[in-house]
Design a protein around this motif. Structure first.
Motif, PDB file in Angstrom:
ATOM      1  N   CYS A  81     -33.189  -3.687  14.166  1.00  0.00           N
ATOM      2  CA  CYS A  81     -34.257  -3.809  15.156  1.00  0.00           C
ATOM      3  C   CYS A  81     -35.585  -4.115  14.460  1.00  0.00           C
ATOM      4  O   CYS A  81     -36.367  -4.950  14.925  1.00  0.00           O
ATOM      5  CB  CYS A  81     -34.353  -2.519  15.962  1.00  0.00           C
ATOM      6  SG  CYS A  81     -35.309  -2.656  17.471  1.00  0.00           S
TER       7      CYS A  81
ATOM      8  N   TYR B 212     -38.578  -6.420  24.658  1.00  0.00           N
ATOM      9  CA  TYR B 212     -38.449  -6.011  23.260  1.00  0.00           C
ATOM     10  C   TYR B 212     -39.826  -5.776  22.634  1.00  0.00           C
ATOM     11  O   TYR B 212     -40.067  -4.761  21.995  1.00  0.00           O
ATOM     12  CB  TYR B 212     -37.678  -7.058  22.447  1.00  0.00           C
ATOM     13  CG  TYR B 212     -37.681  -6.738  20.980  1.00  0.00           C
ATOM     14  CD1 TYR B 212     -36.753  -5.852  20.452  1.00  0.00           C
ATOM     15  CD2 TYR B 212     -38.651  -7.254  20.139  1.00  0.00           C
ATOM     16  CE1 TYR B 212     -36.780  -5.512  19.111  1.00  0.00           C
ATOM     17  CE2 TYR B 212     -38.687  -6.924  18.805  1.00  0.00           C
ATOM     18  CZ  TYR B 212     -37.757  -6.052  18.295  1.00  0.00           C
ATOM     19  OH  TYR B 212     -37.800  -5.696  16.972  1.00  0.00           O
TER      20      TYR B 212
ATOM     21  N   GLN C 144     -29.871 -15.909  21.401  1.00  0.00           N
ATOM     22  CA  GLN C 144     -30.053 -14.548  20.886  1.00  0.00           C
ATOM     23  C   GLN C 144     -30.213 -13.507  21.996  1.00  0.00           C
ATOM     24  O   GLN C 144     -30.633 -12.389  21.738  1.00  0.00           O
ATOM     25  CB  GLN C 144     -31.256 -14.506  19.946  1.00  0.00           C
ATOM     26  CG  GLN C 144     -31.059 -15.346  18.706  1.00  0.00           C
ATOM     27  CD  GLN C 144     -32.280 -15.373  17.810  1.00  0.00           C
ATOM     28  OE1 GLN C 144     -33.342 -14.889  18.156  1.00  0.00           O
ATOM     29  NE2 GLN C 144     -32.118 -15.952  16.643  1.00  0.00           N
ATOM     30  N   LYS C 145     -29.853 -13.857  23.214  1.00  0.00           N
ATOM     31  CA  LYS C 145     -29.988 -12.908  24.327  1.00  0.00           C
ATOM     32  C   LYS C 145     -29.265 -11.596  24.038  1.00  0.00           C
ATOM     33  O   LYS C 145     -29.804 -10.519  24.272  1.00  0.00           O
ATOM     34  CB  LYS C 145     -29.431 -13.501  25.622  1.00  0.00           C
ATOM     35  CG  LYS C 145     -30.305 -14.502  26.272  1.00  0.00           C
ATOM     36  CD  LYS C 145     -29.668 -14.954  27.582  1.00  0.00           C
ATOM     37  CE  LYS C 145     -30.200 -16.291  27.967  1.00  0.00           C
ATOM     38  NZ  LYS C 145     -29.525 -16.837  29.121  1.00  0.00           N
TER      39      LYS C 145
ATOM     40  N   VAL D  77     -35.532  -7.716  13.345  1.00  0.00           N
ATOM     41  CA  VAL D  77     -35.812  -8.596  14.480  1.00  0.00           C
ATOM     42  C   VAL D  77     -37.319  -8.637  14.720  1.00  0.00           C
ATOM     43  O   VAL D  77     -37.909  -9.700  14.919  1.00  0.00           O
ATOM     44  CB  VAL D  77     -35.058  -8.147  15.755  1.00  0.00           C
ATOM     45  CG1 VAL D  77     -35.546  -8.887  16.988  1.00  0.00           C
ATOM     46  CG2 VAL D  77     -33.557  -8.340  15.578  1.00  0.00           C
ATOM     47  N   ARG D  78     -37.945  -7.485  14.663  1.00  0.00           N
ATOM     48  CA  ARG D  78     -39.395  -7.394  14.850  1.00  0.00           C
ATOM     49  C   ARG D  78     -40.121  -8.229  13.795  1.00  0.00           C
ATOM     50  O   ARG D  78     -41.017  -9.005  14.108  1.00  0.00           O
ATOM     51  CB  ARG D  78     -39.825  -5.932  14.769  1.00  0.00           C
ATOM     52  CG  ARG D  78     -41.328  -5.722  14.784  1.00  0.00           C
ATOM     53  CD  ARG D  78     -41.785  -5.361  13.388  1.00  0.00           C
ATOM     54  NE  ARG D  78     -43.197  -5.042  13.379  1.00  0.00           N
ATOM     55  CZ  ARG D  78     -44.032  -5.495  12.459  1.00  0.00           C
ATOM     56  NH1 ARG D  78     -43.620  -6.268  11.494  1.00  0.00           N
ATOM     57  NH2 ARG D  78     -45.290  -5.174  12.490  1.00  0.00           N
TER      58      ARG D  78
ATOM     59  N   ASN E 161     -32.978  -3.932  22.773  1.00  0.00           N
ATOM     60  CA  ASN E 161     -33.685  -3.277  23.875  1.00  0.00           C
ATOM     61  C   ASN E 161     -32.978  -1.995  24.306  1.00  0.00           C
ATOM     62  O   ASN E 161     -33.625  -0.994  24.621  1.00  0.00           O
ATOM     63  CB  ASN E 161     -33.828  -4.232  25.058  1.00  0.00           C
ATOM     64  CG  ASN E 161     -34.801  -5.354  24.777  1.00  0.00           C
ATOM     65  OD1 ASN E 161     -35.480  -5.368  23.753  1.00  0.00           O
ATOM     66  ND2 ASN E 161     -34.857  -6.314  25.677  1.00  0.00           N
TER      67      ASN E 161
ATOM     68  N   LEU F 113     -39.568 -11.905  14.452  1.00  0.00           N
ATOM     69  CA  LEU F 113     -40.266 -12.365  15.651  1.00  0.00           C
ATOM     70  C   LEU F 113     -41.769 -12.471  15.408  1.00  0.00           C
ATOM     71  O   LEU F 113     -42.415 -13.416  15.846  1.00  0.00           O
ATOM     72  CB  LEU F 113     -39.989 -11.405  16.817  1.00  0.00           C
ATOM     73  CG  LEU F 113     -40.438 -11.821  18.196  1.00  0.00           C
ATOM     74  CD1 LEU F 113     -39.738 -13.094  18.644  1.00  0.00           C
ATOM     75  CD2 LEU F 113     -40.151 -10.700  19.192  1.00  0.00           C
TER      76      LEU F 113
ATOM     77  N   THR G 188     -34.101 -14.845  28.758  1.00  0.00           N
ATOM     78  CA  THR G 188     -34.530 -14.780  27.359  1.00  0.00           C
ATOM     79  C   THR G 188     -35.975 -14.328  27.277  1.00  0.00           C
ATOM     80  O   THR G 188     -36.321 -13.436  26.492  1.00  0.00           O
ATOM     81  CB  THR G 188     -34.374 -16.154  26.666  1.00  0.00           C
ATOM     82  OG1 THR G 188     -33.015 -16.568  26.757  1.00  0.00           O
ATOM     83  CG2 THR G 188     -34.801 -16.097  25.212  1.00  0.00           C
TER      84      THR G 188
ATOM     85  N   PHE H 154     -31.188  -9.461  21.578  1.00  0.00           N
ATOM     86  CA  PHE H 154     -32.327  -8.776  22.187  1.00  0.00           C
ATOM     87  C   PHE H 154     -31.869  -7.706  23.171  1.00  0.00           C
ATOM     88  O   PHE H 154     -32.483  -6.638  23.256  1.00  0.00           O
ATOM     89  CB  PHE H 154     -33.279  -9.777  22.851  1.00  0.00           C
ATOM     90  CG  PHE H 154     -34.164 -10.474  21.862  1.00  0.00           C
ATOM     91  CD1 PHE H 154     -35.256  -9.828  21.301  1.00  0.00           C
ATOM     92  CD2 PHE H 154     -33.898 -11.769  21.471  1.00  0.00           C
ATOM     93  CE1 PHE H 154     -36.071 -10.450  20.375  1.00  0.00           C
ATOM     94  CE2 PHE H 154     -34.707 -12.411  20.545  1.00  0.00           C
ATOM     95  CZ  PHE H 154     -35.800 -11.749  19.993  1.00  0.00           C
TER      96      PHE H 154
ATOM     97  N   ILE I 152     -37.255 -10.809  25.520  1.00  0.00           N
ATOM     98  CA  ILE I 152     -38.218 -10.807  24.416  1.00  0.00           C
ATOM     99  C   ILE I 152     -39.479 -10.048  24.801  1.00  0.00           C
ATOM    100  O   ILE I 152     -40.023  -9.287  23.997  1.00  0.00           O
ATOM    101  CB  ILE I 152     -38.534 -12.248  23.964  1.00  0.00           C
ATOM    102  CG1 ILE I 152     -37.283 -12.872  23.339  1.00  0.00           C
ATOM    103  CG2 ILE I 152     -39.698 -12.278  22.981  1.00  0.00           C
ATOM    104  CD1 ILE I 152     -37.398 -14.362  23.065  1.00  0.00           C
TER     105      ILE I 152
END
Length: 187
Positions: free
Chosen positions: A147, A52, A167-168, A150-151, A175, A154, A45, A171, A49
């Motif tokens: 994406c 990412y 959430q692997k 997600v950014r 990625n 995060l 994980t 990501f 991250i």
């Protein structure tokens, strides 16, 4: 990776980082306690991250000129990826990873609810149209938009670190998308 630098305790008095064979003293106020909430995360994980975060920054800089926005640059990005070798196969792979991740949700709204925060302006109607489409460009548009969400989540949105290990696959799919974009731009 941070582990490669190593934290060294010199005579028990001073914390230092060894970077390129040079010791850098860490101030007395430096707080190592943040690792208390990072440490329980699965190693994969953390790596996903980290990848990412670095890839997002590269893509945002190279493709969007340091500021992601949904203007013509996204359309150009989609065109560059679509024109890459084996684009259908590669995009479908990423799209299927993403669809596998979102399959655990009851609805599109439930998935994107986790991405919502003040001023997020998520267009659920558009998301539903893109998810239901089989067009390569629509799949890419959904992936790029996701994406970005997600950014935002995060970096700015509400955090729930307890769910990051779950959430692997998210990501991983993001990625893979960022890798496709990077390659399409010669990075």
């Amino acid at each position: 990776m941070i582990e490669n630098y190593g934290i060294i305790l010199l005579g028990g008095f001073m914390n230092c980082f060894n970077i390129n064979d040079k010791l850098y003293k860490i101030s007395d106020n430096y707080n190592f306690s943040r690792s208390a909430w990072v440490e329980p995360l699965d190693k994969d994980t953390k790596l996903l991250i980290l990848d990412y975060t670095i890839m997002w920054n590269m893509v945002e800089h190279q493709v969007y000129g340091d500021a992601f926005n949904k203007n013509g640059k996204t359309e150009k990005c989609i065109e560059n990826v679509v024109n890459a070798e084996n684009a259908n196969e590669k995009v479908d792979y990423v799209y299927n990873l993403f669809k596998e991740y979102i399959s655990k949700y009851q609805s599109v709204e439930e998935l994107y609810e986790g991405f919502m925060f003040e001023k997020s302006r998520i267009n659920i109607t558009l998301i539903k149209e893109l998810i239901d489409s089989n067009e390569l460009k629509d799949k890419l548009k959904l992936l790029i938009y996701s994406c970005y969400r997600v950014r935002c989540n995060l970096f700015h949105g509400p955090k729930c670190i307890a769910y990051l290990d779950d959430q692997k696959l998210l990501f991983l799919s993001m990625n893979e998308l960022l890798s496709l974009i990077s390659k399409a731009y010669g990075m």
